[in-house]
Structures are given as C-alpha cells and as structure tokens.
Design an enzyme around this catalytic site. Structure first.
Site, PDB file in Angstrom:
ATOM      1  N   LYS A 158       0.839  -1.189   0.000  1.00  0.00           N
ATOM      2  CA  LYS A 158       0.000   0.000   0.000  1.00  0.00           C
ATOM      3  C   LYS A 158       0.880   1.248   0.000  1.00  0.00           C
ATOM      4  O   LYS A 158       1.795   1.381   0.803  1.00  0.00           O
ATOM      5  CB  LYS A 158      -0.910  -0.002   1.234  1.00  0.00           C
ATOM      6  CG  LYS A 158      -2.041   0.999   1.152  1.00  0.00           C
ATOM      7  CD  LYS A 158      -3.088   0.736   2.216  1.00  0.00           C
ATOM      8  CE  LYS A 158      -4.269   1.666   2.021  1.00  0.00           C
ATOM      9  NZ  LYS A 158      -5.349   1.375   2.988  1.00  0.00           N
ATOM     10  N   GLU A 242     -19.600  -5.003  10.251  1.00  0.00           N
ATOM     11  CA  GLU A 242     -20.420  -4.183  11.141  1.00  0.00           C
ATOM     12  C   GLU A 242     -21.560  -4.971  11.787  1.00  0.00           C
ATOM     13  O   GLU A 242     -21.915  -4.736  12.947  1.00  0.00           O
ATOM     14  CB  GLU A 242     -20.985  -2.984  10.371  1.00  0.00           C
ATOM     15  CG  GLU A 242     -19.962  -1.937   9.996  1.00  0.00           C
ATOM     16  CD  GLU A 242     -19.100  -2.307   8.789  1.00  0.00           C
ATOM     17  OE1 GLU A 242     -18.140  -1.564   8.492  1.00  0.00           O
ATOM     18  OE2 GLU A 242     -19.394  -3.337   8.142  1.00  0.00           O
ATOM     19  N   ARG A 270     -24.983  -1.354   7.106  1.00  0.00           N
ATOM     20  CA  ARG A 270     -24.741  -2.776   6.842  1.00  0.00           C
ATOM     21  C   ARG A 270     -25.288  -3.661   7.963  1.00  0.00           C
ATOM     22  O   ARG A 270     -25.449  -4.863   7.771  1.00  0.00           O
ATOM     23  CB  ARG A 270     -23.237  -3.027   6.695  1.00  0.00           C
ATOM     24  CG  ARG A 270     -22.595  -2.325   5.519  1.00  0.00           C
ATOM     25  CD  ARG A 270     -21.091  -2.486   5.565  1.00  0.00           C
ATOM     26  NE  ARG A 270     -20.433  -1.818   4.454  1.00  0.00           N
ATOM     27  CZ  ARG A 270     -19.127  -1.563   4.405  1.00  0.00           C
ATOM     28  NH1 ARG A 270     -18.350  -1.928   5.414  1.00  0.00           N
ATOM     29  NH2 ARG A 270     -18.588  -0.950   3.365  1.00  0.00           N
TER      30      ARG A 270
END
Length: 340
Positions: A158, A242, A270
């Site tokens: 990343k 979640e 969610r």
C-alpha cells in the site's frame, strides 16, 4: 460480478468478468457468499485478490513455496496451455487429460495445502508480485485462457512508490492536500468529534470497568487509538463486519457490560438487521457512536448519509444525542454508563 458473469453465460456472451477485492474485505461475510457461489456457476469469472495487508496465511515450508513458484513459471504455463489444447482436440485425449489432471490434483493436494478458494471451486493462482507489471500481465492472460472460475492472488504494498505513504499507509488511505516532498498536510487538522470522543472514552473507562469499545476496522478514523492502547482487553476490532459488531455488542450488553460501537454512519447501514433484531427489540443498553453522519463533503459521495436520521426513526431506540461543536460530545458521552 457473479450476476454479470452468469447473465453473460445465459445470453451466450463471451469474455471474462473481473472482480477486484481487497484482503481486508474478506473479513465480511458477503465476500464469502459470493466466492462460495462463484466457483460453482458456469460463467467466466476472474477474482483478483489484492493482498496488501498480509491477512492471508502463506503456504508453510520450503517445498510448498518452491512448488508455488514453479506453477507460475512461464515455461510451465505455456506447456500446460499447449497440453490442454492438444488433448482437447480428440476424444481419447480428453479422456486421458481428465485422468492425468486427477492424478496431478491428488499429488498436489498431498504436498501443498489446498486453499479455501480451491475448495470453493476456483482455480487458484498465486501469490504474484503485483508490482511486476510485465509478469502480472502474463499471468492475467493465462488466467483468462482457462475459461473457468479463477482466483488470482496478487501481493502489493500500500502506497508503493511514495515513501511517506509506505511508512504510514493508514494515514494516506484518505488524504487532504499535502506537501509531496514530505507527505505532511498543508493545513494542520483541528479538534474533531472523533478526537474528543476518543479522549472522553479513555477517561470514562478509567472509572467504569464495564465500558468496552468496538470498531469495524476504523480504529484511527473513529478516534479509538488511545482507548485501544490504554485498555486492550476492553477493545475489539472485528474487521469490516459491522453486523458482527452490533450482534457482539448486544451480547455484551445482555451480560451487563456497556459496549460502545464507534462506526461511520455510512457503514452502520450494513448492520440494519442486527440493530433491529439483536439490539433494539430487546431494549439492550448498547451505545452507538455514529461518526460522519449527514453530509460529509471531503469523504466523497460513498460516505454521504443524508437518510441516516430516517433510517433510525423506525427503530425503538431510546435516546439520541447529536452534539454539534466537538466539545458537546463530552456531555452526551457522560450519560453512556446510565441505561436510559
């Protein structure tokens, strides 16, 4: 992607459907639902797993690593393609190919651990260096030639190519204008709801051992860094899940704890089912610290939550606090230990 792939098959359309998924998303159940079905259907589906967090275990041992590298050598891939093409051209060859393929598969599984992706019906390729563009292109062409469900495991770094981002990838996940020479922001960030919330949580937890904090892969974004360091035994990061966080918080509340789930508003949706059935119906004392509610311009259109107030109106939630200046967050938080 699965729906597009299957629709193409039903309509006789050619071409691969490509789905790119990050390793972090594999903590959510929906990804596995798609993979579990994708390996069984008839469409040409290529799943590219962008692994930049080392969250997937590597094959263990020198033999396994050697065989994994051999499988991806251009010479081996070319031979495999040619062998399949020749054997597929006449009926006896097709029979012989099925036999040799079964023997090879059995030998491979006896030496190499079978990946969960192969168990789901995908041909697994990888891991591959995602920054070697020439080699990655060859592997992609080979994957497409297989004309079957394929999962290509790509390793990346990343922030690759920009040293400040490589050193601190979390801070560069979403950025404001910064100096390219140093990576430092052009304007220092001021006090935010998240930072006030995080400090207040640490202070309240000091006096109340029942208080626990939960987050869904947003430790820094929700201001819980300090809490995680001060009270690691009472801090829970469930990953991008979640629904799991809400259900877990409900279970904790049922047993007398005071769980505080810190979550971005756009991600809370969610867990709609769990909010209603696991938490609200039982009137459990769960605290939802909803960050980035309403209009949040700098976070982009995927984070805008204009309908969040209407979403929660239909649930039997007892109390709602909406601090405006960051300092007002303290007054609302002081009430979190008391069941309304």
């Amino acid at each position: 992607a699965l729906g597009v792939s299957e629709a193409n098959y039903l309509q006789g359309k050619d071409g691969y459907v490509v789905a790119v998924i990050g390793d972090g998303a594999l903590t959510g159940g929906l990804a596995y639902e798609g993979l579990s079905n994708g390996g069984q259907y008839r469409g040409q589906l290529l799943v590219i797993l962008n692994d930049n967090g080392m969250s997937i275990a590597q094959n263990v041992g020198a033999v396994a690593q050697h065989l994994a590298s051999q499988r991806l050598k251009p010479q081996y891939l070319s031979f495999k393609q040619g062998y399949r093409k020749v054997m597929g051209s006449f009926w006896l060859g097709r029979k012989l190919y099925r036999v040799t393929h079964s023997v090879k598969k059995a030998l491979k599984q006896s030496i190499l651990p079978c990946s969960m992706f192969e168990n789901m019906g995908f041909t697994y390729l990888g891991p591959v260096d995602g920054h070697d563009v020439a080699y990655l292109t060859k592997i992609l062409r080979y994957a497409v030639s297989l004309k079957e469900p394929v999962l290509l495991h790509v390793r990346t770094v990343k922030g690759k190519g920009f040293v400040p981002a490589e050193r601190n990838p979390d801070a560069f996940h979403g950025v404001s204008p910064f100096h390219p020479e140093t990576g430092e922001p052009k304007k220092a960030s001021g006090e935010t709801f998240s930072s006030v919330f995080g400090r207040t949580m640490v202070r309240l937890a000091r006096n109340d051992p029942r208080i626990c904090a939960l987050t869904a892969a947003m430790v820094g974004g929700t201001g819980l860094d300090g809490f995680a360091q001060a009270y690691p035994g009472r801090f829970f990061d469930v990953g991008i899940a979640e629904g799991c966080a809400v259900s877990m918080a409900a279970g904790m509340a049922k047993q007398g704890a005071v769980p505080v789930f810190a979550v971005y508003s756009t991600f809370l949706q969610r867990s709609y089912d769990m909010l209603l059935h696991d938490m609200a119906i039982d009137r459990l004392h769960v605290v939802l610290a909803v960050d980035r509610a309403g209009l949040v311009g700098e976070d982009g259109e995927t984070h805008q939550q204009r309908p969040d107030h209407r979403q929660h109106q239909g649930r039997p939630l007892k109390k709602r606090y909406q601090p405006r200046p960051p300092g007002q967050a303290k007054s609302g938080q002081h009430r979190l230990s008391h069941k309304p």
